[in-house]
Design a protein around this motif. Structure first.
Motif, PDB file in Angstrom:
ATOM      1  N   THR A 163       9.978   7.703   2.335  1.00 43.84           N
ATOM      2  CA  THR A 163      10.695   8.316   1.702  1.00 43.84           C
ATOM      3  C   THR A 163      10.211   9.602   0.733  1.00 43.84           C
ATOM      4  OG1 THR A 163      10.122   7.176  -0.300  1.00 43.84           O
ATOM      5  CG2 THR A 163      11.869   6.288   1.030  1.00 43.84           C
ATOM      6  N   THR A 164      10.954  10.554   0.263  1.00 41.62           N
ATOM      7  CA  THR A 164      10.439  11.735  -0.167  1.00 41.62           C
ATOM      8  C   THR A 164       9.828  11.124  -1.366  1.00 41.62           C
ATOM      9  OG1 THR A 164      12.500  12.930   0.335  1.00 41.62           O
ATOM     10  CG2 THR A 164      11.286  13.645  -1.599  1.00 41.62           C
ATOM     11  N   ALA A 165       8.529  11.871  -1.805  1.00 38.00           N
ATOM     12  CA  ALA A 165       7.686  11.078  -2.692  1.00 38.00           C
ATOM     13  C   ALA A 165       8.407  11.446  -3.959  1.00 38.00           C
ATOM     14  CB  ALA A 165       6.277  11.729  -2.434  1.00 38.00           C
ATOM     15  N   THR A 166       8.107  10.509  -4.992  1.00 38.73           N
ATOM     16  CA  THR A 166       8.652  10.945  -6.408  1.00 38.73           C
ATOM     17  C   THR A 166       7.189  11.528  -7.207  1.00 38.73           C
ATOM     18  OG1 THR A 166       8.040   8.745  -7.211  1.00 38.73           O
ATOM     19  CG2 THR A 166      10.460   9.173  -6.158  1.00 38.73           C
ATOM     20  N   GLU A 167       7.423  11.991  -8.259  1.00 40.09           N
ATOM     21  CA  GLU A 167       6.519  12.192  -9.148  1.00 40.09           C
ATOM     22  C   GLU A 167       5.666  10.961  -9.663  1.00 40.09           C
ATOM     23  OE1 GLU A 167       5.642  14.096 -13.817  1.00 40.09           O
ATOM     24  OE2 GLU A 167       7.723  14.461 -12.602  1.00 40.09           O
ATOM     25  N   GLU A 168       6.183   9.882  -9.999  1.00 38.16           N
ATOM     26  CA  GLU A 168       5.533   8.683 -10.269  1.00 38.16           C
ATOM     27  C   GLU A 168       4.816   8.133  -9.199  1.00 38.16           C
ATOM     28  OE1 GLU A 168       8.962   8.829 -10.401  1.00 38.16           O
ATOM     29  OE2 GLU A 168       9.070   9.442 -12.683  1.00 38.16           O
ATOM     30  N   MET A 194       0.857  -1.018   0.066  1.00 42.95           N
ATOM     31  CA  MET A 194       0.010  -0.106  -0.009  1.00 42.95           C
ATOM     32  C   MET A 194       0.857   1.315  -0.053  1.00 42.95           C
ATOM     33  SD  MET A 194      -2.948   1.037   2.596  1.00 42.95           S
ATOM     34  CE  MET A 194      -2.099   1.136   4.268  1.00 42.95           C
ATOM     35  N   LEU A 195       0.538   2.187  -0.694  1.00 44.19           N
ATOM     36  CA  LEU A 195       1.171   3.417  -0.755  1.00 44.19           C
ATOM     37  C   LEU A 195       0.271   4.499  -0.479  1.00 44.19           C
ATOM     38  CD1 LEU A 195       3.855   5.163  -1.798  1.00 44.19           C
ATOM     39  CD2 LEU A 195       2.745   5.064  -4.126  1.00 44.19           C
ATOM     40  N   VAL A 196       1.048   5.405   0.489  1.00 43.43           N
ATOM     41  CA  VAL A 196       0.197   6.810   0.906  1.00 43.43           C
ATOM     42  C   VAL A 196       1.119   7.999   0.720  1.00 43.43           C
ATOM     43  CG1 VAL A 196      -0.830   7.879   2.965  1.00 43.43           C
ATOM     44  CG2 VAL A 196      -1.189   5.259   2.682  1.00 43.43           C
ATOM     45  N   ILE A 197       0.641   9.129   0.235  1.00 40.94           N
ATOM     46  CA  ILE A 197       1.545  10.254   0.103  1.00 40.94           C
ATOM     47  C   ILE A 197       0.881  11.247   0.999  1.00 40.94           C
ATOM     48  CG2 ILE A 197       1.890  12.100  -1.440  1.00 40.94           C
ATOM     49  CD1 ILE A 197       3.092   9.457  -2.493  1.00 40.94           C
ATOM     50  N   ALA A 243       8.602  18.299   0.462  1.00 38.36           N
ATOM     51  CA  ALA A 243       7.475  18.419   1.200  1.00 38.36           C
ATOM     52  C   ALA A 243       6.519  17.111   1.487  1.00 38.36           C
ATOM     53  CB  ALA A 243       6.721  19.799   0.930  1.00 38.36           C
ATOM     54  N   ALA A 244       6.542  16.397   0.376  1.00 36.77           N
ATOM     55  CA  ALA A 244       5.600  15.245   0.563  1.00 36.77           C
ATOM     56  C   ALA A 244       6.657  14.104   0.666  1.00 36.77           C
ATOM     57  CB  ALA A 244       4.673  15.223  -0.578  1.00 36.77           C
ATOM     58  N   VAL A 245       5.929  12.894   1.359  1.00 40.23           N
ATOM     59  CA  VAL A 245       6.855  11.711   1.634  1.00 40.23           C
ATOM     60  C   VAL A 245       5.769  10.669   1.103  1.00 40.23           C
ATOM     61  CG1 VAL A 245       8.057  12.531   3.420  1.00 40.23           C
ATOM     62  CG2 VAL A 245       5.738  11.455   3.939  1.00 40.23           C
ATOM     63  N   ALA A 246       6.342   9.751   0.746  1.00 44.48           N
ATOM     64  CA  ALA A 246       5.749   8.460   0.378  1.00 44.48           C
ATOM     65  C   ALA A 246       5.792   7.156   1.329  1.00 44.48           C
ATOM     66  CB  ALA A 246       6.282   7.504  -1.030  1.00 44.48           C
ATOM     67  N   ILE A 247       4.822   6.753   1.955  1.00 43.26           N
ATOM     68  CA  ILE A 247       4.728   5.798   3.104  1.00 43.26           C
ATOM     69  C   ILE A 247       4.372   4.577   2.397  1.00 43.26           C
ATOM     70  CG2 ILE A 247       3.825   5.208   5.322  1.00 43.26           C
ATOM     71  CD1 ILE A 247       3.151   7.945   5.636  1.00 43.26           C
ATOM     72  N   ARG A 248       5.369   3.848   2.355  1.00 40.71           N
ATOM     73  CA  ARG A 248       4.884   2.245   1.880  1.00 40.71           C
ATOM     74  C   ARG A 248       4.514   1.570   3.239  1.00 40.71           C
ATOM     75  NH1 ARG A 248       4.916   1.530  -3.385  1.00 40.71           N
ATOM     76  NH2 ARG A 248       6.050   3.114  -4.387  1.00 40.71           N
ATOM     77  N   VAL A 249       3.526   0.614   2.904  1.00 39.15           N
ATOM     78  CA  VAL A 249       2.907  -0.263   4.131  1.00 39.15           C
ATOM     79  C   VAL A 249       2.874  -1.699   3.378  1.00 39.15           C
ATOM     80  CG1 VAL A 249       1.211  -0.591   5.723  1.00 39.15           C
ATOM     81  CG2 VAL A 249       2.046   1.632   4.911  1.00 39.15           C
TER      82      VAL A 249
END
Length: 99
Positions: free
Chosen positions: A45-50, A1-4, A79-85
């Motif tokens: 991690t820092t959120a990527t464009e993808e 699961m991916l949350v920004i 300013a945005a992070v990607a949380i992988r769960v």
């Protein structure tokens, strides 16, 4: 699961500290429905464009809306992070009129 989410958000801080994450999405109209997911945080991690595009395309109705969302989220680099769960538990209910 991916949350920004925002790097400075309470959600990001608590997920990183706890190493666990839970998400509940529900609606009550016209019928009560929900899904919840719980699991362990794999990375923050820092959120990527993808990644921002991937999440936005699930929720927004047009590619134009997705492009605007990506531009807004990435306007402030880092300013945005990607949380992988890694999901460990899922629950759902659909109490709609089915007969």
């Amino acid at each position: 699961m991916l949350v920004i989410t925002g790097r400075a958000s309470r959600r990001a801080r608590l997920a990183a500290e706890a190493g666990r994450f839970a998400l509940l999405v529900g609606r009550t109209v016209p019928f009560y429905r929900y899904v919840s997911v719980e699991g362990e945080v794999v990375s923050v991690t820092t959120a990527t464009e993808e990644e921002v595009r991937e999440v936005g395309s699930r929720c927004l109705p047009t590619e134009e809306a997705v492009a605007g969302h990506v531009e807004q989220v990435l306007a402030d680099p880092g300013a945005a992070v990607a949380i992988r769960v890694r999901p460990r538990r899922r629950l759902s209910a659909d109490l709609g009129a089915s007969g």
